[in-house]
Design a protein around this motif. Structure first.
Motif, mmCIF file in Angstrom:
data_model
loop_
_atom_site.group_PDB
_atom_site.id
_atom_site.type_symbol
_atom_site.label_atom_id
_atom_site.label_comp_id
_atom_site.label_asym_id
_atom_site.label_seq_id
_atom_site.Cartn_x
_atom_site.Cartn_y
_atom_site.Cartn_z
ATOM 1 N N ALA A 27 0.585 -1.122 -0.038
ATOM 2 C CA ALA A 27 -0.050 -0.136 -0.030
ATOM 3 C C ALA A 27 0.867 0.734 0.183
ATOM 4 N N SER A 28 1.993 1.177 0.388
ATOM 5 C CA SER A 28 2.827 2.454 0.467
ATOM 6 C C SER A 28 3.140 3.068 -0.815
ATOM 7 N N ARG A 29 3.757 1.306 -1.046
ATOM 8 C CA ARG A 29 4.454 1.625 -2.922
ATOM 9 C C ARG A 29 3.608 2.319 -3.647
ATOM 10 N N LYS A 30 1.863 2.169 -3.239
ATOM 11 C CA LYS A 30 1.073 2.255 -4.311
ATOM 12 C C LYS A 30 0.112 3.476 -4.266
ATOM 13 N N GLU A 31 0.837 4.302 -2.998
ATOM 14 C CA GLU A 31 0.958 5.133 -2.074
ATOM 15 C C GLU A 31 -0.645 6.153 -1.659
ATOM 16 N N LEU A 78 0.004 1.718 11.765
ATOM 17 C CA LEU A 78 1.549 1.488 12.547
ATOM 18 C C LEU A 78 2.189 1.950 11.112
ATOM 19 N N VAL A 79 2.156 1.059 10.207
ATOM 20 C CA VAL A 79 2.651 1.289 8.484
ATOM 21 C C VAL A 79 2.604 2.785 7.909
ATOM 22 N N PHE A 80 1.356 3.180 8.157
ATOM 23 C CA PHE A 80 1.185 3.920 7.031
ATOM 24 C C PHE A 80 1.660 4.984 8.256
ATOM 25 N N PHE A 81 2.389 5.214 9.116
ATOM 26 C CA PHE A 81 2.884 6.269 9.592
ATOM 27 C C PHE A 81 4.367 6.472 9.897
ATOM 28 N N THR A 82 4.728 4.536 9.103
ATOM 29 C CA THR A 82 6.467 4.995 9.171
ATOM 30 C C THR A 82 7.430 3.914 8.428
ATOM 31 N N ALA A 83 6.127 3.590 7.639
ATOM 32 C CA ALA A 83 6.946 3.288 6.166
ATOM 33 C C ALA A 83 8.136 3.467 5.804
ATOM 34 N N HIS A 84 8.267 4.105 6.385
ATOM 35 C CA HIS A 84 10.351 3.559 5.581
ATOM 36 C C HIS A 84 10.743 3.145 6.784
ATOM 37 N N VAL A 85 10.257 2.669 7.692
ATOM 38 C CA VAL A 85 11.123 2.262 8.202
ATOM 39 C C VAL A 85 11.467 0.647 7.962
ATOM 40 N N PRO A 86 10.006 -0.208 7.922
ATOM 41 C CA PRO A 86 10.435 -1.327 7.588
ATOM 42 C C PRO A 86 10.760 -1.414 5.916
ATOM 43 N N GLN A 87 10.287 -0.819 5.029
ATOM 44 C CA GLN A 87 10.978 -0.249 3.787
ATOM 45 C C GLN A 87 12.926 -0.674 3.670
ATOM 46 N N SER A 88 13.494 0.022 4.512
ATOM 47 C CA SER A 88 14.544 0.012 5.220
ATOM 48 C C SER A 88 14.673 -1.560 5.521
ATOM 49 N N ARG A 89 14.128 -2.236 6.014
ATOM 50 C CA ARG A 89 14.868 -3.167 6.743
ATOM 51 C C ARG A 89 14.181 -4.670 6.038
ATOM 52 N N TYR A 90 14.060 -4.331 4.445
ATOM 53 C CA TYR A 90 12.849 -5.364 3.356
ATOM 54 C C TYR A 90 13.546 -6.610 3.815
ATOM 55 N N ARG A 91 14.733 -6.687 3.871
ATOM 56 C CA ARG A 91 15.398 -8.025 3.924
ATOM 57 C C ARG A 91 15.121 -8.609 5.109
ATOM 58 N N VAL A 92 14.867 -7.913 6.860
ATOM 59 C CA VAL A 92 14.842 -8.620 7.126
ATOM 60 C C VAL A 92 13.686 -9.636 7.701
ATOM 61 N N LEU A 93 12.596 -8.734 7.360
ATOM 62 C CA LEU A 93 11.306 -9.480 6.530
ATOM 63 C C LEU A 93 11.100 -10.487 6.249
ATOM 64 N N LEU A 94 12.303 -10.086 5.603
ATOM 65 C CA LEU A 94 11.546 -11.498 4.392
ATOM 66 C C LEU A 94 12.013 -12.360 5.323
ATOM 67 N N TRP A 95 13.011 -12.614 5.895
ATOM 68 C CA TRP A 95 13.240 -13.721 6.828
ATOM 69 C C TRP A 95 12.080 -13.973 7.727
ATOM 70 N N PHE A 96 11.955 -12.647 9.091
ATOM 71 C CA PHE A 96 10.491 -12.734 9.357
ATOM 72 C C PHE A 96 9.360 -13.519 8.824
ATOM 73 N N ASP A 97 9.439 -13.203 7.376
ATOM 74 C CA ASP A 97 7.663 -13.599 6.650
ATOM 75 C C ASP A 97 8.666 -15.095 6.517
ATOM 76 N N ALA A 98 9.350 -15.606 5.996
ATOM 77 C CA ALA A 98 9.819 -17.202 5.556
ATOM 78 C C ALA A 98 9.318 -18.482 7.212
#
Length: 215
Positions: A27-31, A78-98
């Motif tokens: 959603a953040s990438r689609k603004e 929360l992501v709506f207000f802080t989207a830049h934070v998880p985007q900068s940690r996207y690789r870490v999120l992929l491991w949690f996603d796994a």
């Protein structure tokens, strides 16, 4: 084993949160506005379990435990207000996603077995539990579907759910079956992330186009 069940519950909630974050990031990438964030985050977090319960004709899990729904909404906001934070940690999120993928696949298969589903159906519902939320996310967000990409994702969910059902059928204790299956699914997905593994792609024979093959 209370400690095992506690660890499994923590992983289950962690998977839900990470899935919701991944939806909100689209959603953040689609603004999108905050409603779009909540829609994508919630669909990703609870979509797979909802499909599983509907097919099994069981009470949908988040209507019994609304905390799952509330968590998806809160995380998405929360992501709506802080989207830049998880985007900068996207690789870490992929491991949690796994990790979430493997846990959801095994939990979905177990619930299907407990409700009397055939083992083959339980395997497929485990895969659906783990992946359908991501498919919904991609459809709503107009992204290339995870189900159609070559990366190892659905296959990891299949290994986790199929492994759990197979081990259960041969009489392996629940905790061991779940632990081994979660580890297998996570390891396959993790290896794909670490080494860039993909599934082999079909290639048409020289001189024949896909349209000609269809005809």
């Amino acid at each position: 084993m209370p400690a095992f069940d506690t660890a499994l519950a923590i992983l289950d909630w962690l998977g839900l949160v990470v899935f919701a974050v991944s939806g909100a990031l689209v959603a953040s990438r689609k603004e999108m506005d905050i409603v779009g964030f909540v829609l994508l985050g919630t669909a990703t977090g609870i979509g797979g379990g909802t499909l599983r319960d509907l097919i099994l004709d069981a009470p949908v899990f988040w209507t019994v435990e609304p905390g799952y729904l509330v968590a998806c909404v809160v995380v998405s906001c929360l992501v709506f207000f802080t989207a830049h934070v998880p985007q900068s940690r996207y690789r870490v999120l992929l491991w949690f996603d796994a990790a979430g993928l493997a846990v959801f696949a095994v939990a979905g298969a177990e619930k299907a077995l407990l409700l009397g589903a055939d083992p083959s159906v339980a395997i497929m519902l485990g895969v659906a539990t783990a992946t359908f939320g991501g498919i919904l996310r991609d459809v709503i967000g107009a992204e290339p579907s995870i189900a159609l990409r070559r990366e190892i994702y659905v296959t990891a969910a299949l290994l986790a759910s199929g492994g759990f059902v197979a081990l259960t059928l041969v009489g392996v204790p629940r905790e061991i079956a779940m632990g081994l299956s979660i580890a297998a699914g996570f390891s396959l997905r993790g290896a794909a992330l670490a080494f860039g593994w993909t599934m082999p792609r079909y290639k048409a024979r020289a001189g024949r186009s896909p349209d000609e093959i269809e005809r």
